[in-house]
Design a protein around this motif. Structure first.
Motif, short mmCIF file in Angstrom:
data_model
loop_
_atom_site.label_atom_id
_atom_site.label_comp_id
_atom_site.label_asym_id
_atom_site.label_seq_id
_atom_site.Cartn_x
_atom_site.Cartn_y
_atom_site.Cartn_z
N VAL A 63 48.98 33.98 47.37
CA VAL A 63 47.55 34.04 47.67
C VAL A 63 46.78 34.28 46.37
CG1 VAL A 63 45.76 35.33 48.91
CG2 VAL A 63 48.00 34.93 49.99
N VAL A 64 45.74 33.46 46.16
CA VAL A 64 44.93 33.61 44.96
C VAL A 64 44.24 34.97 45.00
CG1 VAL A 64 42.94 32.73 43.67
CG2 VAL A 64 44.56 31.13 44.73
N GLU A 65 44.45 35.73 43.92
CA GLU A 65 43.89 37.08 43.87
C GLU A 65 42.65 37.12 42.98
OE1 GLU A 65 46.56 40.78 44.05
OE2 GLU A 65 46.19 40.48 41.91
N ALA A 66 42.68 36.34 41.90
CA ALA A 66 41.55 36.31 40.97
C ALA A 66 41.50 34.94 40.32
CB ALA A 66 41.71 37.40 39.91
N ILE A 67 40.29 34.51 39.94
CA ILE A 67 40.14 33.23 39.23
C ILE A 67 39.30 33.44 37.99
CG2 ILE A 67 40.44 31.72 41.24
CD1 ILE A 67 37.38 31.51 41.42
N GLY A 68 39.59 32.61 36.96
CA GLY A 68 38.79 32.64 35.74
C GLY A 68 37.44 31.96 35.96
N ALA A 69 36.54 32.12 35.00
CA ALA A 69 35.15 31.66 35.16
C ALA A 69 35.03 30.14 35.32
CB ALA A 69 34.33 32.13 33.96
N GLU A 70 36.02 29.39 34.81
CA GLU A 70 35.91 27.92 34.86
C GLU A 70 36.69 27.29 36.02
OE1 GLU A 70 36.85 26.26 31.02
OE2 GLU A 70 35.48 27.64 30.01
N PRO A 86 39.48 33.18 45.69
CA PRO A 86 40.37 34.28 46.06
C PRO A 86 40.62 34.25 47.57
CG PRO A 86 38.72 35.04 44.50
CD PRO A 86 38.34 33.63 44.88
N GLY A 87 41.87 34.46 47.92
CA GLY A 87 42.24 34.42 49.33
C GLY A 87 42.91 33.12 49.75
N ASP A 88 42.78 32.07 48.92
CA ASP A 88 43.44 30.80 49.25
C ASP A 88 44.96 30.96 49.23
OD1 ASP A 88 41.10 29.38 49.53
OD2 ASP A 88 41.22 28.38 47.57
N LEU A 89 45.62 30.37 50.21
CA LEU A 89 47.09 30.29 50.19
C LEU A 89 47.47 29.03 49.41
CD1 LEU A 89 49.91 31.19 51.12
CD2 LEU A 89 49.54 29.96 53.24
N VAL A 90 48.24 29.19 48.36
CA VAL A 90 48.51 28.07 47.46
C VAL A 90 50.01 27.87 47.22
CG1 VAL A 90 46.32 28.17 46.21
CG2 VAL A 90 48.24 29.59 45.44
N VAL A 91 50.34 26.62 46.90
CA VAL A 91 51.67 26.28 46.42
C VAL A 91 51.55 25.94 44.94
CG1 VAL A 91 53.62 24.70 46.60
CG2 VAL A 91 52.39 25.39 48.66
N ALA A 92 52.48 26.44 44.14
CA ALA A 92 52.51 26.13 42.71
C ALA A 92 53.66 25.19 42.42
CB ALA A 92 52.69 27.40 41.89
N PRO A 93 53.42 24.09 41.70
CA PRO A 93 54.55 23.30 41.18
C PRO A 93 55.27 24.13 40.13
CG PRO A 93 52.43 22.17 40.87
CD PRO A 93 52.12 23.58 41.23
N PHE A 94 56.50 23.77 39.80
CA PHE A 94 57.25 24.61 38.85
C PHE A 94 56.71 24.52 37.43
CE2 PHE A 94 59.83 20.70 39.18
CZ PHE A 94 59.95 20.35 37.85
N GLN A 95 55.86 23.53 37.16
CA GLN A 95 55.17 23.48 35.88
C GLN A 95 53.67 23.42 36.13
OE1 GLN A 95 56.46 20.41 33.20
NE2 GLN A 95 58.55 21.17 33.07
N THR A 117 44.62 30.87 54.62
CA THR A 117 45.70 31.84 54.75
C THR A 117 45.99 32.19 56.21
OG1 THR A 117 44.97 32.75 52.66
CG2 THR A 117 46.51 34.07 53.94
N SER A 118 44.94 32.41 56.97
CA SER A 118 45.15 32.87 58.34
C SER A 118 45.69 31.76 59.24
CB SER A 118 43.85 33.42 58.92
OG SER A 118 42.86 32.41 58.89
N GLY A 119 45.55 30.50 58.80
CA GLY A 119 46.02 29.39 59.63
C GLY A 119 47.48 29.02 59.39
N VAL A 120 48.15 29.76 58.54
CA VAL A 120 49.53 29.42 58.19
C VAL A 120 50.48 30.50 58.71
CG1 VAL A 120 51.13 28.85 56.35
CG2 VAL A 120 48.71 28.28 56.12
N GLN A 121 51.33 30.12 59.64
CA GLN A 121 52.32 31.06 60.16
C GLN A 121 53.40 31.31 59.09
OE1 GLN A 121 52.11 32.58 63.17
NE2 GLN A 121 50.13 31.53 63.31
#
Ligand SMILES: [Zn+2]
Length: 347
Positions: A64-71, A77-86, A138-142
């Motif tokens: 879950v995104v906790e903080a984002i930079g200015a750009e 914040p709060g988005d449920l995300v998948v990260a690629p390995f790079q 986030t809330s829509g993902v079991q």
């Protein structure tokens, strides 16, 4: 915060590290929900490749995104995300060519100086070009979908990439060499995403071949080497198979791939060639083989794979046959090293 640390070959611990934080305006900090151990993590664990003592581990995670930079503009914040390995900017010439793993501003999680996925949180550089948010929020993902989503961060996309490189399409007959998580996901990608009609899986482990069959493999060949080649040729009228996915990366797996490919066939290779297998060119030349290979640009495949998972038409989650807490990471590495687990998920 706590994170997995590499000490030496065979020795992985969980230790206290500085909290993940924003250091560039294009960064995000992601609180990790699930991460996992990769077959490629075993290369340093087994002492085959060098790794600095104290370095962070892991390159596959969802969170879950906790903080984002200015750009950062595409995430909140709060988005449920998948990260690629790079990570990647997704805007440079390589990214626009669909090879985000060659990004000129890219890098790998867990490399020296970066956060690893096997920890409580991760600083993600180039967050806009790297992370993909689950549309449902986030809330829509079991939580039952977390394993499937986590698999897209590497093995599902890597397996699919192997099938894409092998030229698999609707109605194809495919052989998959390798029954690790990537090979199994190559079966699933070939069948469920690309529409292959017949997939022959080379596997001699009952648990792995069972998952391969559940993913759509129509035949399983336990033999290796010349016997494996002969078995695949027998199943294909003596011609060999038009599409081969090589998901191991050793001398023997390459010999098998070249040996079982039909004249004019294609080999898609995603097995990391750490052992530097040599590829003699005479046989591929004589038999008109196409050979395509490369480190999977996971970011290219992520949005589509995530949509399929959320839509209920794709579930690579069963590649995780063991699950444990981060504190038990040493046991997870040992289980994968001894092949008592196919792939370990960490919570
Ligand atoms: Zn790029």
């Amino acid at each position: 915060m706590r994170a997995a640390l590499y000490v030496s070959a065979g020795n992985v611990v969980v230790g206290e590290v500085p909290d993940a934080s924003i250091s560039a305006p294009t960064d995000a900090v992601v609180r990790v929900l699930r991460s996992c151990i990769c077959g490629s993590d075993l290369w340093s664990y087994r002492g085959i490749v060098e790794r600095a003592a104290g370095s962070r581990l892991g390159h596959e995670f969802i969170g879950v995104v906790e903080a984002i930079g200015a750009e950062v503009t595409t995430l909140r914040p709060g988005d449920l995300v998948v990260a690629p390995f790079q990570w990647s900017d997704n805007t440079c010439p390589a990214c626009l060519d669909g090879i985000q793993t060659s990004c000129q501003n890219g890098g790998t999680f867990g490399a020296p100086g970066t956060d690893g996925g096997q920890g409580e949180a991760v600083r993600v550089p180039r967050a806009d070009g790297t992370l993909v948010a689950v549309a449902e929020g986030t809330s829509g993902v079991q939580p039952s979908l977390y394993p499937a989503l986590l698999a897209t961060s590497d093995v599902m996309a890597t397996g699919l990439h192997g099938a894409v490189l092998a030229g698999v399409s609707e109605g194809s007959t495919v052989a998959v060499i390798g029954d690790g998580a990537v090979g199994l996901c190559a079966v699933l990608g070939a069948v469920s995403v690309l529409g292959a009609e017949r997939v022959i899986l080379l596997s001699r482990h009952a648990d792995r071949s069972a998952i391969g069959r559940s993913f759509g493999a129509s035949e399983v060949i336990a033999e290796r080497g010349e016997a494996g080649i002969a078995a695949v040729r027998e199943l294909t009228g003596g011609l060999g198979v038009r599409h081969v996915v090589e998901a191991v990366g050793t001398k023997q797996s390459w010999e098998m791939a070249v040996g079982m490919a039909r004249d004019g066939g294609s080999i898609g290779a995603v097995g990391v060639p750490h052992t530097a297998p040599e590829l003699p060119l005479f046989q591929p030349f004589i038999h008109h083989l196409s050979i395509n290979l490369g480190i999977a640009p996971v970011r290219r495949y992520l949005p589509d794979l995530m949509t399929r998972i959320m839509g209920g038409t794709l579930n690579p989650g069963p590649v995780f046959d063991a699950s444990m807490g981060l504190e038990e990471v040493a046991r997870g590495y040992a289980a994968m090293d001894s092949r008592t687990a196919i792939k370990v998920m960490l919570s």
